[in-house]
Design a protein around this motif. Structure first.
Motif, mmCIF file in Angstrom:
data_model
loop_
_atom_site.group_PDB
_atom_site.id
_atom_site.type_symbol
_atom_site.label_atom_id
_atom_site.label_comp_id
_atom_site.label_asym_id
_atom_site.label_seq_id
_atom_site.Cartn_x
_atom_site.Cartn_y
_atom_site.Cartn_z
ATOM 1 N N GLN A 228 0.845 -1.185 0.000
ATOM 2 C CA GLN A 228 0.000 0.000 0.000
ATOM 3 C C GLN A 228 0.878 1.231 0.000
ATOM 4 O O GLN A 228 1.642 1.454 0.955
ATOM 5 C CB GLN A 228 -0.950 0.017 1.187
ATOM 6 N N ALA A 229 0.767 1.987 -1.074
ATOM 7 C CA ALA A 229 1.511 3.237 -1.196
ATOM 8 C C ALA A 229 0.689 4.362 -0.586
ATOM 9 O O ALA A 229 -0.539 4.263 -0.497
ATOM 10 C CB ALA A 229 1.809 3.522 -2.659
ATOM 11 N N PRO A 230 1.341 5.454 -0.203
ATOM 12 C CA PRO A 230 0.610 6.582 0.399
ATOM 13 C C PRO A 230 -0.495 7.083 -0.520
ATOM 14 O O PRO A 230 -0.264 7.321 -1.714
ATOM 15 C CB PRO A 230 1.703 7.639 0.584
ATOM 16 N N GLY A 231 -1.680 7.215 0.021
ATOM 17 C CA GLY A 231 -2.791 7.747 -0.750
ATOM 18 C C GLY A 231 -3.409 6.777 -1.735
ATOM 19 O O GLY A 231 -4.284 7.161 -2.514
ATOM 20 N N LYS A 232 -2.935 5.532 -1.718
ATOM 21 C CA LYS A 232 -3.459 4.545 -2.662
ATOM 22 C C LYS A 232 -4.053 3.359 -1.929
ATOM 23 O O LYS A 232 -3.777 3.132 -0.748
ATOM 24 C CB LYS A 232 -2.357 4.075 -3.610
ATOM 25 N N GLU A 233 -4.858 2.588 -2.641
ATOM 26 C CA GLU A 233 -5.435 1.385 -2.062
ATOM 27 C C GLU A 233 -4.387 0.281 -2.005
ATOM 28 O O GLU A 233 -3.433 0.255 -2.779
ATOM 29 C CB GLU A 233 -6.638 0.926 -2.892
#
Length: 119
Positions: A39-44
């Motif tokens: 999970q990357a920042p701001g992503k699902e």
């Protein structure tokens, strides 16, 4: 219940490699499939790869085939994710998870390990 603990994350330069590990404990005999997610920042959260616990079948998300490799060491209840040719967009929290039956959901999750790829 299965407990999962990841390790091995860190900071790496673009083009480099890193291997993260996940150690399972508890009712490990009940594990059916082990998987890696990120999970990357701001992503699902997205699926990365999975491996059959009692066999060798593996499955990868198409975009990561050829760069990432999942493997396991049943004797030590450990699953690995080898990541090569890393890119800044691979920066994410990498978590492992497991299922305990065919067709079942991901029932146990680790806390995750941060992987940061600098450009």
């Amino acid at each position: 219940q299965v407990q999962l603990v990841e390790s091995g994350g860190g900071l790496v330069q673009a083009g480099g490699s890193l291997r993260v590990s996940c150690v399972a404990s508890g009712r490990t005999a009940s594990i059916y499939i082990m998987g890696w997610f990120r999970q990357a920042p701001g992503k699902e959260r997205e699926f990365v790869a999975s491996i059959r616990w009692s066999g060798r079948s593996t499955y990868y998300t198409d975009s990561l085939k050829g760069r990432f490799t999942i493997s396991k060491d049943n004797a030590n209840n450990t699953v690995y994710l080898q990541m090569n040719s890393l890119k800044p967009e691979d920066t994410a929290v990498y978590s492992c998870a497991c299922t305990v039956q065919s067709g079942g959901g991901w029932t146990s999750w680790g806390q995750g390990t941060q992987v940061t790829v600098s450009s």
